[in-house]
Design an enzyme around this catalytic site. Structure first.
Site, PDB file in Angstrom:
ATOM      1  N   ASP A   1      -0.045  38.254  36.986  1.00 60.57           N
ATOM      2  CA  ASP A   1      -1.154  37.404  36.572  1.00 60.57           C
ATOM      3  C   ASP A   1      -1.256  36.231  37.523  1.00 60.57           C
ATOM      4  OD1 ASP A   1      -3.066  37.077  34.059  1.00 60.57           O
ATOM      5  OD2 ASP A   1      -2.394  35.078  34.641  1.00 60.57           O
TER       6      ASP A   1
ATOM      7  N   ARG B   1      -6.110  47.093  29.800  1.00 64.53           N
ATOM      8  CA  ARG B   1      -6.302  47.461  28.404  1.00 64.53           C
ATOM      9  C   ARG B   1      -7.244  48.632  28.185  1.00 64.53           C
ATOM     10  NH1 ARG B   1      -8.058  41.957  25.820  1.00 64.53           N
ATOM     11  NH2 ARG B   1      -8.810  41.606  27.951  1.00 64.53           N
TER      12      ARG B   1
ATOM     13  N   TYR C   1      -7.905  26.127  35.704  1.00 67.49           N
ATOM     14  CA  TYR C   1      -7.134  26.463  34.511  1.00 67.49           C
ATOM     15  C   TYR C   1      -6.169  25.342  34.135  1.00 67.49           C
ATOM     16  CZ  TYR C   1      -8.601  31.378  34.182  1.00 67.49           C
ATOM     17  OH  TYR C   1      -9.318  32.534  33.994  1.00 67.49           O
TER      18      TYR C   1
ATOM     19  N   ARG D   1       1.847  47.559  25.336  1.00 71.58           N
ATOM     20  CA  ARG D   1       1.598  46.200  24.850  1.00 71.58           C
ATOM     21  C   ARG D   1       1.849  46.055  23.352  1.00 71.58           C
ATOM     22  NH1 ARG D   1       0.869  42.233  24.875  1.00 71.58           N
ATOM     23  NH2 ARG D   1      -1.181  41.312  25.226  1.00 71.58           N
TER      24      ARG D   1
ATOM     25  N   ARG E   1      -8.080  45.131  38.157  1.00 69.52           N
ATOM     26  CA  ARG E   1      -7.645  45.391  36.777  1.00 69.52           C
ATOM     27  C   ARG E   1      -7.581  46.888  36.483  1.00 69.52           C
ATOM     28  NH1 ARG E   1     -11.418  40.861  33.934  1.00 69.52           N
ATOM     29  NH2 ARG E   1     -10.302  39.012  34.631  1.00 69.52           N
TER      30      ARG E   1
END
Length: 397
Positions: free
Chosen positions: A109, A62, A190, A71, A58
């Site tokens: 992703d 963010r 998921y 974003r 990552r």
């Protein structure tokens, strides 16, 4: 070594001024720029190197203000599906930490595979990934599209390939580019739960109540993942990683039945096509399976989280390889606890030096034990990266 003083003017300029010239989109998969820094690749292949290469899971995300700026006007999966945006986000940390990161990882992703198989996936602010129509029973597998006539992994995920190719050109050979997929058990979790979970009770219930259906679903995901990784290398990825993020939700017996065989299948299929491309597996929380991952799969690198001492991990892997009569090097990757980046620069230096000493002078790719967090200070990551450079080099003198 960096100090706690404000960044110098030269360093500030490095943070804000791109070191890469803007380039038009380039989808040529045959004429990539020559690689200038092959430290990651040499280490991943088991070679002794002058220091440990370093990158972070990552690392595009963010915690970077430049990522947040993109974003503001672009939904998460729009960034993934738009090659120029995916390229920009992938290159951002390489630009910011010029000369400190030894690999880039494509911005995408793990849940693009369930999307490709016909499930809707939304990235909901404050909640993370949500699948509005999960697979509650085995009968729901009929909604998956991967077995329909004409289904093509390469067609469904071509946007990732384009992002990889364009990014490989945009990196201009500064560092190698990594591709990745989510592992079958993690993706199944998921797909059944409909999102993240504290217990993954519904997904784990499948393993007990519907083992045959679980194996079918895991096998289908593995086949899509392997095909996808093969395509990623064709598109420009120079190494790949498989993320079994929820491995730690399984005990040793269930991991051996419902995770390990599918990880091994993916590695074998990719290696059959791209034998020289380094492959990494990250089975978070499954340090009980280190020996199996090292001896029963074809992965070149095993990534470990912070819950195991790196010296212990190194000893266990080496003993397992010797006992199995396998004359190969399995490289370890990791493993600083990401929360340590919330500490002071001095604390980060100290714990990073300890991490490097734990791995010793053996083949080691420095990384965090999991991903960067949104509230991390970007300058604290710089301290980690610079410390790895100094400390790991000193261990190899």
């Amino acid at each position: 070594m960096p100090s706690e003083a404000p960044a110098t003017a030269a360093q500030s300029a490095l943070d804000t001024k791109p070191v890469f010239n803007p380039m038009p989109l380039n989808f040529d998969t045959h004429n990539f720029p020559a690689l200038r820094n092959d430290l990651y690749l040499r280490t991943a292949r088991g070679e002794q190197t002058e220091r440990a290469p370093v990158w972070c899971m990552r690392q595009a995300g963010r915690y970077l203000p430049e990522f947040r700026a993109i974003r503001v006007e672009n939904e998460f999966f729009r960034v993934c599906r738009t090659p120029e945006l995916a390229t920009e986000v992938t290159v951002q940390p390489i630009r910011r930490y010029a000369g400190l990161l030894d690999a880039a990882i494509i911005f995408s992703d793990i849940l693009v595979i369930p999307q490709a198989m016909g499930l809707e996936v939304e990235m909901v602010p404050g909640k993370g990934p949500q699948l509005p129509q999960p697979l509650r029973t085995p009968a729901d597998m009929a909604r998956l599209t991967d077995h329909l006539p004409g289904f093509s992994v390469d067609t469904e995920l071509d946007y990732v390939y384009k992002a990889l190719t364009n990014t490989r050109h945009a990196l201009q050979g500064h560092v190698p580019l990594l591709g990745f997929v989510g592992a079958p058990w993690t993706l199944m979790a998921y797909m059944v739960e409909g999102g993240g979970s504290k217990t993954f009770a519904q997904a784990k219930a499948w393993l007990v109540a519907h083992p045959a259906a679980a194996h079918e679903l895991l096998g289908r995901i593995a086949d899509v993942a392997a095909t996808f990784l093969i395509g990623q290398v064709r598109a420009g990825a120079q190494a790949v990683q498989v993320f079994e993020s929820w491995a730690g939700e399984l005990g040793p017996r269930d991991f051996a039945e419902f995770s390990l065989p599918y990880l091994a299948r993916i590695a074998a299929r990719v290696k059959a096509v791209w034998p020289d491309v380094p492959m990494t597996v990250f089975a978070k929380g499954a340090h009980y399976a280190l020996e199996q991952l090292a001896t029963e799969t074809a992965f070149d690198v095993v990534s470990i989280d912070w819950t195991i001492d790196p010296a212990v991990a190194r000893t266990r892997v080496d003993r397992a390889l010797e006992a199995a009569g396998q004359r190969r090097t399995v490289v370890l990757q990791g493993n600083l606890d990401p929360t340590l980046l919330f500490g002071s620069p001095d604390a980060i230096r100290q714990r990073t030096e300890e991490m490097c000493r734990g791995f010793g002078g053996s083949a080691h790719i420095a990384n965090l034990g999991h991903g960067m967090m949104p509230s991390h200070d970007p300058e604290h990551l710089r301290v980690f990266l610079e410390t790895v450079h100094v400390a790991s080099r000193a261990l190899r003198k």
